[in-house]
Design an enzyme around this catalytic site. Sequence first.
Site, PDB file in Angstrom:
ATOM      1  N   ASN A  56      -9.501  -4.500 -14.072  1.00 18.01           N
ATOM      2  CA  ASN A  56      -9.012  -4.529 -12.698  1.00 18.01           C
ATOM      3  C   ASN A  56     -10.147  -4.014 -11.823  1.00 18.01           C
ATOM      4  O   ASN A  56     -10.408  -2.822 -11.789  1.00 18.01           O
ATOM      5  CB  ASN A  56      -7.766  -3.637 -12.568  1.00 18.01           C
ATOM      6  CG  ASN A  56      -7.288  -3.532 -11.129  1.00 18.01           C
ATOM      7  OD1 ASN A  56      -7.783  -4.226 -10.241  1.00 18.01           O
ATOM      8  ND2 ASN A  56      -6.321  -2.648 -10.888  1.00 18.01           N
ATOM      9  N   LYS A 114     -10.245  -3.870  -8.715  1.00 22.21           N
ATOM     10  CA  LYS A 114      -9.747  -3.289  -7.452  1.00 22.21           C
ATOM     11  C   LYS A 114     -10.593  -3.850  -6.294  1.00 22.21           C
ATOM     12  O   LYS A 114     -10.987  -5.013  -6.351  1.00 22.21           O
ATOM     13  CB  LYS A 114      -9.768  -1.766  -7.535  1.00 22.21           C
ATOM     14  CG  LYS A 114      -9.035  -1.281  -8.801  1.00 22.21           C
ATOM     15  CD  LYS A 114      -8.740   0.165  -8.829  1.00 22.21           C
ATOM     16  CE  LYS A 114      -7.988   0.501 -10.114  1.00 22.21           C
ATOM     17  NZ  LYS A 114      -7.578   1.878 -10.194  1.00 22.21           N
ATOM     18  N   HIS A 149       0.966  -2.595  -9.001  1.00 26.12           N
ATOM     19  CA  HIS A 149       0.020  -1.527  -9.319  1.00 26.12           C
ATOM     20  C   HIS A 149       0.397  -0.288  -8.496  1.00 26.12           C
ATOM     21  O   HIS A 149       0.850  -0.407  -7.359  1.00 26.12           O
ATOM     22  CB  HIS A 149      -1.409  -1.983  -8.999  1.00 26.12           C
ATOM     23  CG  HIS A 149      -2.433  -1.041  -9.545  1.00 26.12           C
ATOM     24  ND1 HIS A 149      -2.757   0.130  -8.923  1.00 26.12           N
ATOM     25  CD2 HIS A 149      -3.169  -1.090 -10.686  1.00 26.12           C
ATOM     26  CE1 HIS A 149      -3.671   0.767  -9.651  1.00 26.12           C
ATOM     27  NE2 HIS A 149      -3.937   0.054 -10.729  1.00 26.12           N
ATOM     28  N   GLU A 202      -1.308   1.676  -6.861  1.00 28.26           N
ATOM     29  CA  GLU A 202      -1.974   1.760  -5.555  1.00 28.26           C
ATOM     30  C   GLU A 202      -1.230   0.922  -4.515  1.00 28.26           C
ATOM     31  O   GLU A 202      -1.138   1.295  -3.352  1.00 28.26           O
ATOM     32  CB  GLU A 202      -3.448   1.325  -5.702  1.00 28.26           C
ATOM     33  CG  GLU A 202      -4.257   2.403  -6.425  1.00 28.26           C
ATOM     34  CD  GLU A 202      -5.413   1.882  -7.256  1.00 28.26           C
ATOM     35  OE1 GLU A 202      -5.831   0.735  -7.074  1.00 28.26           O
ATOM     36  OE2 GLU A 202      -5.888   2.659  -8.111  1.00 28.26           O
ATOM     37  N   GLU A 229       0.744   2.617 -16.735  1.00 27.02           N
ATOM     38  CA  GLU A 229      -0.365   3.305 -16.084  1.00 27.02           C
ATOM     39  C   GLU A 229       0.127   4.602 -15.444  1.00 27.02           C
ATOM     40  O   GLU A 229       0.647   4.575 -14.308  1.00 27.02           O
ATOM     41  CB  GLU A 229      -0.966   2.413 -14.984  1.00 27.02           C
ATOM     42  CG  GLU A 229      -1.600   1.150 -15.496  1.00 27.02           C
ATOM     43  CD  GLU A 229      -2.785   0.731 -14.624  1.00 27.02           C
ATOM     44  OE1 GLU A 229      -3.840   0.465 -15.187  1.00 27.02           O
ATOM     45  OE2 GLU A 229      -2.655   0.693 -13.389  1.00 27.02           O
ATOM     46  N   GLY A 277      -8.226   6.645 -12.371  1.00 26.93           N
ATOM     47  CA  GLY A 277      -9.425   7.001 -11.608  1.00 26.93           C
ATOM     48  C   GLY A 277      -9.737   8.484 -11.608  1.00 26.93           C
ATOM     49  O   GLY A 277     -10.566   8.951 -10.830  1.00 26.93           O
ATOM     50  N   SER A 311      -8.045   5.533 -16.881  1.00 25.62           N
ATOM     51  CA  SER A 311      -9.274   6.133 -17.429  1.00 25.62           C
ATOM     52  C   SER A 311      -9.554   5.707 -18.871  1.00 25.62           C
ATOM     53  O   SER A 311     -10.111   6.477 -19.650  1.00 25.62           O
ATOM     54  CB  SER A 311      -9.242   7.658 -17.313  1.00 25.62           C
ATOM     55  OG  SER A 311      -9.141   8.035 -15.951  1.00 25.62           O
TER      56      SER A 311
HETATM   57  P1  13P Z   1      -9.267   3.523 -14.096  1.00 22.70           P
HETATM   58  O1  13P Z   1      -9.569   2.857 -15.426  1.00 22.70           O
HETATM   59  O2  13P Z   1     -10.426   3.518 -13.158  1.00 22.70           O
HETATM   60  O3  13P Z   1      -8.639   4.865 -14.272  1.00 22.70           O
HETATM   61  O4  13P Z   1      -8.163   2.606 -13.374  1.00 22.70           O
HETATM   62  C1  13P Z   1      -7.040   2.243 -14.085  1.00 22.70           C
HETATM   63  C2  13P Z   1      -6.288   1.254 -13.298  1.00 22.70           C
HETATM   64  O5  13P Z   1      -5.695   1.563 -12.290  1.00 22.70           O
HETATM   65  C3  13P Z   1      -6.304  -0.141 -13.766  1.00 22.70           C
HETATM   66  O6  13P Z   1      -5.369  -0.901 -13.100  1.00 22.70           O
END
Ligand code: 13P
Length: 258
Positions: free
Chosen positions: A13, A15, A99, A101, A171, A177, A217
Amino acid sequence: MNKKYRKPVIAGNWKMNMLHSGTKDFMDELKPLLPKTRGCEVVLCVPSPLLYGMVKACRGTKVAVGAQDVSVHDKGAYTGEVSASMLKDLGVKYCIVGHSERRAYHGETDELVNAKTKKLLEAGITPIICVGETLEERERGLTMDLISLQVRGTLCGLTDAEVRRCVIAYEPVWAIGTGKTATAEQAQEVCEHIRSVVRKLYDAKTARSTVIQYGGSMNAKNAAELLACPDIDGGLIGGASLKPVDFSVIVNAACEEE
Ligand code: 13P
């Protein structure tokens, strides 16, 4: 992973990172690092303006292209939105929905995620449905109840055959992150719980066929341990998917793991 019933899916992803002008170089670096076998599905979910170029750059490789969101509407006066049929027309095979976010910054609810999931299934695109608890919810002991609600809400009204075409990504919000990965035990416990909710809602066959990913992560160092868990069938990878070498290590771990 249980490869007898499920093919693992490793999805990056990106982002809101990377540029269209950088996608060819990224793929040129990634291609030789990918395994020759088809032991797992490899997906890169990129921002909308990068989709067309990415589909072209991935032609002839085993990498499928995914989007990061889809409109709940079919067409019309919805400025800024991208429909499932537009994604399909471009050659997009997967799309992330719900997601954390988008839930946090755009107020997305399980109901909306459910409607988006249905649009993707109608268009023949595989939804990657995200669920996960915040740190506060985990500390209050609400994780399993919350995950049950999210799974029930996002799958509401789907047939068993449709659920088998979905990927569910666990997740935990506190692991995204932050560099703070869930332990293999924590991730396995929740992924097993998700499978048991699917079993209760549908049946054993549907539960054992549904691909459940872990995300948060995940990186080149911890991927093999997480992927060795019986109910973790892949990963949804943020930061580490921006680096071809790191991403390829994770893909190779999924393809080799038995
Ligand atoms: P990270 O791997 O950067 O923690 O992000 C995970 C994520 O949100 C994937 O959709």
